[in-house]
Design a protein around this motif. Structure first.
Motif, PDB file in Angstrom:
ATOM      1  N   ALA A  57       0.829  -1.203   0.000  1.00 28.57           N
ATOM      2  CA  ALA A  57       0.000   0.000   0.000  1.00 28.57           C
ATOM      3  C   ALA A  57       0.867   1.258   0.000  1.00 28.57           C
ATOM      4  CB  ALA A  57      -0.929  -0.018   1.217  1.00 28.57           C
ATOM      5  N   GLU A  58       1.944   1.231   0.764  1.00 23.46           N
ATOM      6  CA  GLU A  58       2.851   2.380   0.821  1.00 23.46           C
ATOM      7  C   GLU A  58       3.465   2.647  -0.559  1.00 23.46           C
ATOM      8  OE1 GLU A  58       6.142   3.925   4.042  1.00 23.46           O
ATOM      9  OE2 GLU A  58       6.074   1.790   3.592  1.00 23.46           O
ATOM     10  N   TYR A  59       3.858   1.582  -1.237  1.00 21.51           N
ATOM     11  CA  TYR A  59       4.441   1.724  -2.570  1.00 21.51           C
ATOM     12  C   TYR A  59       3.419   2.284  -3.558  1.00 21.51           C
ATOM     13  CZ  TYR A  59       6.318   0.451  -7.127  1.00 21.51           C
ATOM     14  OH  TYR A  59       6.749   0.487  -8.436  1.00 21.51           O
ATOM     15  N   LEU A  60       2.202   1.727  -3.565  1.00 25.44           N
ATOM     16  CA  LEU A  60       1.182   2.198  -4.501  1.00 25.44           C
ATOM     17  C   LEU A  60       0.823   3.660  -4.244  1.00 25.44           C
ATOM     18  CD1 LEU A  60      -1.179  -0.921  -4.605  1.00 25.44           C
ATOM     19  CD2 LEU A  60       0.357  -0.133  -6.422  1.00 25.44           C
ATOM     20  N   ALA A  61       0.728   4.037  -2.973  1.00 27.39           N
ATOM     21  CA  ALA A  61       0.399   5.427  -2.639  1.00 27.39           C
ATOM     22  C   ALA A  61       1.499   6.375  -3.107  1.00 27.39           C
ATOM     23  CB  ALA A  61       0.174   5.568  -1.135  1.00 27.39           C
ATOM     24  N   ALA A  62       2.757   5.980  -2.878  1.00 32.03           N
ATOM     25  CA  ALA A  62       3.866   6.866  -3.224  1.00 32.03           C
ATOM     26  C   ALA A  62       4.047   6.984  -4.732  1.00 32.03           C
ATOM     27  CB  ALA A  62       5.155   6.347  -2.576  1.00 32.03           C
ATOM     28  N   ARG A  63       3.911   5.885  -5.459  1.00 31.81           N
ATOM     29  CA  ARG A  63       4.200   5.915  -6.898  1.00 31.81           C
ATOM     30  C   ARG A  63       2.989   6.300  -7.737  1.00 31.81           C
ATOM     31  NH1 ARG A  63       7.789   4.957 -10.673  1.00 31.81           N
ATOM     32  NH2 ARG A  63       9.440   4.402  -9.196  1.00 31.81           N
ATOM     33  N   TYR A  64       1.805   5.880  -7.327  1.00 31.50           N
ATOM     34  CA  TYR A  64       0.641   6.045  -8.199  1.00 31.50           C
ATOM     35  C   TYR A  64      -0.452   6.953  -7.627  1.00 31.50           C
ATOM     36  CZ  TYR A  64       2.781   2.314 -10.884  1.00 31.50           C
ATOM     37  OH  TYR A  64       3.658   1.581 -11.641  1.00 31.50           O
ATOM     38  N   GLY A  65      -0.304   7.370  -6.344  1.00 26.39           N
ATOM     39  CA  GLY A  65      -1.341   8.203  -5.763  1.00 26.39           C
ATOM     40  C   GLY A  65      -2.657   7.453  -5.630  1.00 26.39           C
TER      41      GLY A  65
ATOM     42  N   SER B 176       3.286  -5.586  -6.641  1.00 26.44           N
ATOM     43  CA  SER B 176       2.526  -4.403  -7.062  1.00 26.44           C
ATOM     44  C   SER B 176       2.597  -4.222  -8.572  1.00 26.44           C
ATOM     45  CB  SER B 176       3.076  -3.150  -6.370  1.00 26.44           C
ATOM     46  OG  SER B 176       2.963  -3.238  -4.966  1.00 26.44           O
ATOM     47  N   GLU B 177       3.810  -4.274  -9.123  1.00 29.79           N
ATOM     48  CA  GLU B 177       3.962  -4.059 -10.563  1.00 29.79           C
ATOM     49  C   GLU B 177       3.411  -5.236 -11.364  1.00 29.79           C
ATOM     50  OE1 GLU B 177       4.675  -1.370 -12.109  1.00 29.79           O
ATOM     51  OE2 GLU B 177       5.228  -0.186 -10.347  1.00 29.79           O
ATOM     52  N   ALA B 178       3.476  -6.446 -10.809  1.00 26.51           N
ATOM     53  CA  ALA B 178       2.867  -7.585 -11.494  1.00 26.51           C
ATOM     54  C   ALA B 178       1.355  -7.388 -11.618  1.00 26.51           C
ATOM     55  CB  ALA B 178       3.178  -8.880 -10.755  1.00 26.51           C
ATOM     56  N   ALA B 179       0.722  -6.906 -10.546  1.00 35.83           N
ATOM     57  CA  ALA B 179      -0.723  -6.679 -10.590  1.00 35.83           C
ATOM     58  C   ALA B 179      -1.078  -5.595 -11.604  1.00 35.83           C
ATOM     59  CB  ALA B 179      -1.232  -6.302  -9.201  1.00 35.83           C
TER      60      ALA B 179
ATOM     61  N   LYS C 261       9.805  -5.194 -18.303  1.00 35.23           N
ATOM     62  CA  LYS C 261       9.866  -3.737 -18.517  1.00 35.23           C
ATOM     63  C   LYS C 261       9.330  -2.973 -17.313  1.00 35.23           C
ATOM     64  CE  LYS C 261       8.809  -0.072 -21.805  1.00 35.23           C
ATOM     65  NZ  LYS C 261       8.799   0.929 -20.735  1.00 35.23           N
ATOM     66  N   ARG C 262       8.210  -3.400 -16.763  1.00 35.50           N
ATOM     67  CA  ARG C 262       7.653  -2.705 -15.590  1.00 35.50           C
ATOM     68  C   ARG C 262       8.586  -2.815 -14.388  1.00 35.50           C
ATOM     69  NH1 ARG C 262       3.235   0.092 -14.718  1.00 35.50           N
ATOM     70  NH2 ARG C 262       1.636   0.024 -16.316  1.00 35.50           N
ATOM     71  N   LEU C 263       9.142  -3.993 -14.160  1.00 34.22           N
ATOM     72  CA  LEU C 263      10.030  -4.174 -13.016  1.00 34.22           C
ATOM     73  C   LEU C 263      11.298  -3.346 -13.181  1.00 34.22           C
ATOM     74  CD1 LEU C 263       9.662  -8.044 -12.602  1.00 34.22           C
ATOM     75  CD2 LEU C 263       8.643  -6.274 -11.146  1.00 34.22           C
ATOM     76  N   THR C 264      11.788  -3.247 -14.402  1.00 33.04           N
ATOM     77  CA  THR C 264      12.989  -2.460 -14.672  1.00 33.04           C
ATOM     78  C   THR C 264      12.689  -0.966 -14.537  1.00 33.04           C
ATOM     79  OG1 THR C 264      13.775  -4.166 -16.190  1.00 33.04           O
ATOM     80  CG2 THR C 264      14.780  -2.005 -16.385  1.00 33.04           C
ATOM     81  N   ASP C 265      11.556  -0.527 -15.065  1.00 25.77           N
ATOM     82  CA  ASP C 265      11.210   0.896 -15.034  1.00 25.77           C
ATOM     83  C   ASP C 265      10.854   1.380 -13.635  1.00 25.77           C
ATOM     84  OD1 ASP C 265      11.588   0.967 -17.750  1.00 25.77           O
ATOM     85  OD2 ASP C 265       9.446   1.042 -18.276  1.00 25.77           O
TER      86      ASP C 265
END
Length: 384
Positions: A23-31, A339-342, A369-373
């Motif tokens: 949740a912390e990651y999603l909030a910080a990266r994607y709002g 998170s990025e897999a989802a 690509k998503r994991l690298t980016d």
């Protein structure tokens, strides 16, 4: 994939240690309410609100109450989202009803599972239904087994480009790693051992490298159960505690990809023994964190992993790759990987049919690509 849902992703177990990091990651990266529409779910609205505030997430992050012991609440939850990302393990104790609900509803499901006997049971019970409804059920979306499955995939892509064909032999070798395994991983192992004590037939799933490969039985595989000299690395290597789950997922991926790497494919994993470094931890020791516990932020931030993949052609030619992560494997990197897999599954992989998948077989280069980016992983062609 389901359309016109309220959310893209619901993080189930968001008040637990790993779910909080997701949740912390999603909030910080994607709002909130932007490119990725997501919500936090768990048993207690009060606990979810407390965690939301503690991680600094916006007050308008939606909260969903659902309980593994209340199937109706799970059915209601999965109806609201394209995908459920669950960190509530051990999955053999708390995951079966959620997989069933997702398969029935056509909702995608992702977890961090390293429990092969349970995974086999879920494949047998729900693959046909998931194919019918379009649900993509994706197990093992963390350190077990994304870096290893995608590492094997990546080195085979290099082989096709450089040698003109896939190679029949791949070695995975953990070169360096800092950071422990999660309390959830330890609890999953303990639950698996307890289940095997009650039902000895489970032991066959644990010992067979092809137990998730849809009935396919390939050639004998290296046991990887004792230290040896690896001439390809010119180093001593020893048993790697996660090899028993990772190798099964790699062989399942090959089966799902119609044996793109050959029906004679051989794969094993070991860890490089550095006499100057502390050993890679074992599972279930007295110092293992309990579920819901984990390392400090500093320990997560200073962790890392570095895994080599050596592909060997029948004529002896080699290709090599490295997969690295910039946080501790069991928590910091794992929370970003799932998170990025989802997000990849719901945003980039609408063409993938329903059924029970591995992350790499389903998403391949799109997930790399998503994991690298975004997730601090690197996939490096190290072929000389």
């Amino acid at each position: 994939m389901r359309a016109n849902t309220e959310f893209d992703i619901i993080v189930y177990g968001a008040s637990g240690f790993t779910g909080r990091l997701v949740a912390e990651y999603l909030a910080a990266r994607y709002g909130v309410g932007g490119e990725v529409k997501w919500a936090m779910a768990g048993r207690s609205a009060d606990k979810l609100a407390q965690v939301r505030d503690e991680i600094g997430a916006p007050k308008d992050v939606p909260l969903v109450v659902a309980d593994a012991d209340d199937p109706a609440s799970l059915t209601a939850m999965v109806a609201r989202t394209k995908a459920v990302l669950t960190t509530v393990g051990p999955y053999q104790l708390y995951g079966s009803a959620l997989v069933a609900a997702c398969a029935a509803a056509g909702t995608d499901y992702l977890d961090l599972c390293g429990e092969p006997a349970w995974m086999r049971q879920m494949i047998d019970a729900h693959d046909a239904e998931a194919r019918r409804t379009g649900a993509r059920i994706v197990f093992s979306c963390g350190f077990d087994s994304i870096p290893f499955e995608l590492g094997a995939f990546f080195v085979e892509e290099i082989a096709k480009a450089r040698l003109g064909a896939p190679v029949p032999r791949v070695k995975g070798r953990v070169r360096r790693m800092k950071g422990g395994f999660s309390g959830g991983t330890a609890a999953s192992l303990q639950a698996t051992m307890a289940a095997a004590a009650k039902d000895p037939s489970i032991i066959a799933y644990l010992t067979d490298p092809f137990s998730l490969a849809n009935g396919f039985k390939g050639p004998a595989q290296p046991p990887g159960d004792k230290a040896e000299h690896d001439p390809d690395l010119d180093a001593q290597v020893g048993p790697f505690v996660m090899a028993t789950i990772n190798t099964k997922n790699v062989h399942r991926a090959n089966a799902l990809l119609d044996h793109a790497w050959g029906q004679d494919f051989v794969y094993d994993e070991m860890v490089v023994i550095d006499p100057n470094a502390p050993p890679v931890g074992s599972l279930g020791g007295p110092n293992m964190p309990k579920p819901g516990e984990g390392p400090s932020k500093e320990e997560r931030e200073t962790g890392f992993f570095d895994v080599a993949f050596i592909g060997i052609a029948a004529d002896g030619r080699q290709v090599r790759a490295g997969v690295t992560g910039d946080k501790d494997p069991g928590y910091g990197s794992t929370s970003k990987m799932i998170s990025e897999a989802a997000i990849c599954l719901v945003k980039d992989a609408a063409d993938v049919r329903g059924g029970v998948w591995t992350p790499g077989a389903a998403m391949g280069n799109r997930l790399i690509k998503r994991l690298t980016d975004n997730a601090g992983l690197a996939f490096i062609d190290e072929t000389a």
